[in-house]
Write a protein that holds these residues in place. Structure first.
Motif, short mmCIF file in Angstrom:
data_model
loop_
_atom_site.label_atom_id
_atom_site.label_comp_id
_atom_site.label_asym_id
_atom_site.label_seq_id
_atom_site.Cartn_x
_atom_site.Cartn_y
_atom_site.Cartn_z
N THR A 1 15.54 -40.83 -83.88
CA THR A 1 14.86 -40.61 -85.22
C THR A 1 14.93 -42.01 -85.92
O THR A 1 13.48 -41.83 -87.23
N VAL A 2 15.68 -43.13 -86.25
CA VAL A 2 14.91 -44.39 -86.94
C VAL A 2 13.63 -44.92 -86.23
O VAL A 2 12.88 -45.55 -86.69
N VAL A 3 14.07 -44.57 -85.24
CA VAL A 3 12.35 -45.35 -84.52
C VAL A 3 10.88 -44.62 -84.52
O VAL A 3 10.52 -44.96 -84.76
N VAL A 4 11.46 -43.26 -84.57
CA VAL A 4 9.71 -42.04 -84.47
C VAL A 4 10.21 -42.45 -86.45
O VAL A 4 8.72 -41.97 -86.79
N LEU A 5 11.01 -42.93 -87.57
CA LEU A 5 10.56 -42.80 -88.89
C LEU A 5 9.63 -44.19 -88.95
O LEU A 5 8.76 -44.61 -89.59
N VAL A 6 10.36 -45.18 -88.31
CA VAL A 6 9.40 -46.67 -88.14
C VAL A 6 8.21 -46.76 -87.37
O VAL A 6 7.22 -46.99 -88.14
N ALA A 7 7.76 -45.13 -86.73
CA ALA A 7 6.44 -45.07 -85.89
C ALA A 7 5.67 -44.59 -86.89
O ALA A 7 4.67 -44.85 -87.03
N VAL A 8 5.93 -43.88 -87.89
CA VAL A 8 5.34 -42.93 -88.80
C VAL A 8 4.87 -44.61 -90.20
O VAL A 8 3.67 -44.07 -90.59
N TRP A 9 5.09 -45.34 -90.52
CA TRP A 9 5.42 -46.71 -91.35
C TRP A 9 4.53 -47.28 -89.97
O TRP A 9 3.37 -47.72 -91.83
N ALA A 10 4.49 -47.80 -89.37
CA ALA A 10 3.71 -48.10 -88.19
C ALA A 10 1.76 -47.40 -88.56
O ALA A 10 0.83 -48.23 -89.05
N VAL A 11 2.21 -46.16 -88.30
CA VAL A 11 0.80 -45.34 -88.98
C VAL A 11 -0.24 -45.40 -89.90
O VAL A 11 -1.03 -45.50 -90.23
N ALA A 12 1.45 -45.64 -90.91
CA ALA A 12 0.19 -45.71 -92.19
C ALA A 12 -0.14 -47.06 -92.10
O ALA A 12 -0.90 -47.01 -93.33
N VAL A 13 0.64 -47.99 -91.76
CA VAL A 13 -0.09 -48.83 -92.22
C VAL A 13 -1.14 -49.47 -91.32
O VAL A 13 -2.46 -49.98 -92.13
N ALA A 14 -1.56 -48.64 -89.93
CA ALA A 14 -2.50 -49.12 -90.04
C ALA A 14 -4.05 -48.39 -90.60
O ALA A 14 -4.87 -48.74 -90.39
N ALA A 15 -3.06 -47.18 -90.88
CA ALA A 15 -4.75 -46.85 -91.60
C ALA A 15 -4.82 -47.65 -92.92
O ALA A 15 -5.80 -47.41 -92.72
N LEU A 16 -3.61 -48.09 -93.53
CA LEU A 16 -4.35 -49.08 -94.33
C LEU A 16 -5.31 -50.16 -93.80
O LEU A 16 -6.60 -50.24 -94.39
#
Length: 408
Positions: A370-385
């Motif tokens: 689940t932590v990997v999932v949350l880190v992936a979501v965070w990385a997607v947000a950075v990619a959007a930025l």
């Protein structure tokens, strides 16, 4: 300043073949951290990675400056694959005391470079002879390190790598720092000098070729995450929903990391190096030295995701993933370039990096996948930025290339 219309070579087939050796080498580095998920394992893996990284850099610069894809060049590259492949097979003993074989293999890789640089330098014979002499000294240092005990051998490795950086890419910058005024005082380096072509043409790097070579190597490292995720999924004994979700999250994370680098950072790095006229110190700052944090960050993430999908993941697994992402974000810097130099902007970036690392603390309340999932979501947000910020950054850099140093 506009980027000069520099004609650049494409990466040759022999270089791609040479890089296959390092596909295995970097997988061994990640394997060290999987087998030893603790601080000692990370330090050992980092030391191994930096040593292999600078070995690879030597062959990159050789072909970048003097490569004509001739028979002689190909033979030197093929000869280099032999000691480099031996070094890759010895990487698994990096956490043990038996480093003699690895040291001798690294010495052999430098013997090839010591001959290749002066033999293929052509018009840049002065720089080629200097590089050849430097690699001869480096080969001797690595050979001696094979018969001395720790920690003396590690010190010798550090000396060898430092002097390689000096004669490969930092010779001109070091000479300018040493040049002083009439009073003998050293002149403070000017950042504008990094945007000036080197005085000696033989020292210039080919920006498009160098950029493409590093971009391809980053693809190799991103592929290590995909391989680690797939391997963990295959080795998993159960078919719990959490593991399946973690597997998918690992793939999403790899895709987001690809986006962060290639949608912004890759183009920015090449533009600035082109604008400098192939300045070797700039090449060091952006690529040879500047890519170490994001490159090793990818290996940390690969090891962390692999461990997170195990049946009983260690505590270090989530820390590897979050710390690796933080190192990657700091190293790529694609979404921070061009920001005004104001204290609150720096503070905000620092808080973002700290928050990224602290995502690992979530393992106390949720599972490692689940932590990997949350880190992936965070990385997607950075990619959007990055997607939003990238065009603005490039516009600023075209107007004022020195903005590249705004956050440094």
């Amino acid at each position: 300043m506009a980027a000069p219309g520099e004609a650049g070579r494409r990466v040759s087939w022999i270089e791609l073949y040479f890089d296959l050796v390092f596909v295995f080498a970097v997988s061994q580095v990640a394997h060290v951290m999987v087998e030893h998920p603790d601080g000692r394992g990370v330090v050992a893996a980092l030391g191994l990675f930096v040593t292999l990284w600078w070995t690879w850099i030597g062959y990159v610069i050789l072909y970048n400056r003097y490569g004509e894809d001739s028979a002689a060049q190909r033979l030197f590259m093929l000869a280099g694959t032999i000691p480099c492949a031996i070094a890759a097979t010895q990487a698994h003993v990096v956490s043990d005391v038996h480093l003699g074989g690895l040291a001798l293999a690294l010495a052999g890789a430098r013997v090839v470079l010591a001959v290749a640089f002066p033999a293929t330098s052509g018009q840049g014979h002065g720089a080629g002879r200097a590089a050849g002499l430097g690699y001869a000294v480096s080969a001797a240092i690595f050979a001696v390190s094979a018969v001395v005990p720790a920690p003396v051998n590690y010190v010798l490795w550090g000396v060898a790598l430092a002097q390689e950086a000096g004669f490969l890419l930092l010779a001109q910058a070091r000479q300018r720092r040493r040049s002083g005024d009439r009073t003998g005082r050293r002149r403070r380096p000017d950042r504008r000098e990094l945007l000036a072509p080197p005085a000696e043409p033989g020292l210039a790097v080919n920006a498009p070729h160098l950029a493409e070579r590093f971009n391809l190597f980053m693809i190799i490292l991103l592929g290590e995450i995909v391989i680690s995720v797939a391997s963990a999924a295959v080795d998993a004994h159960g078919h719990e929903a959490g593991l399946r979700v973690g597997f998918l999250a690992g793939l999403v994370l790899a895709g987001a990391l690809w986006w962060i680098y290639f949608d912004s950072s890759a183009g920015i790095n090449e533009f600035v190096l082109r604008a400098s006229g192939g300045n070797p110190a700039m090449a060091y700052g952006i690529y040879a030295g500047g890519h170490v944090p994001p490159a090793f960050g990818l290996l940390l993430i690969a090891a962390g995701v692999n461990l997170s999908l195990h049946d009983a993941p260690p505590t270090a697994a989530t820390w590897f993933v979050s710390a690796g992402l933080a190192a990657y974000m700091v190293g790529t810097r694609g979404f921070t370039l061009g920001v005004e130099r104001r204290w609150y902007a720096r503070l905000l970036r620092t808080l973002v990096v700290v928050a990224t690392v602290c995502l690992a603390l979530l393992h106390r309340v949720v599972s490692a996948p689940t932590v990997v999932v949350l880190v992936a979501v965070w990385a997607v947000a950075v990619a959007a930025l990055v997607t939003v910020r990238g065009p603005v950054v490039m516009r600023h850099l075209r107007e004022h290339p020195l903005r590249f140093f705004a956050d440094r």
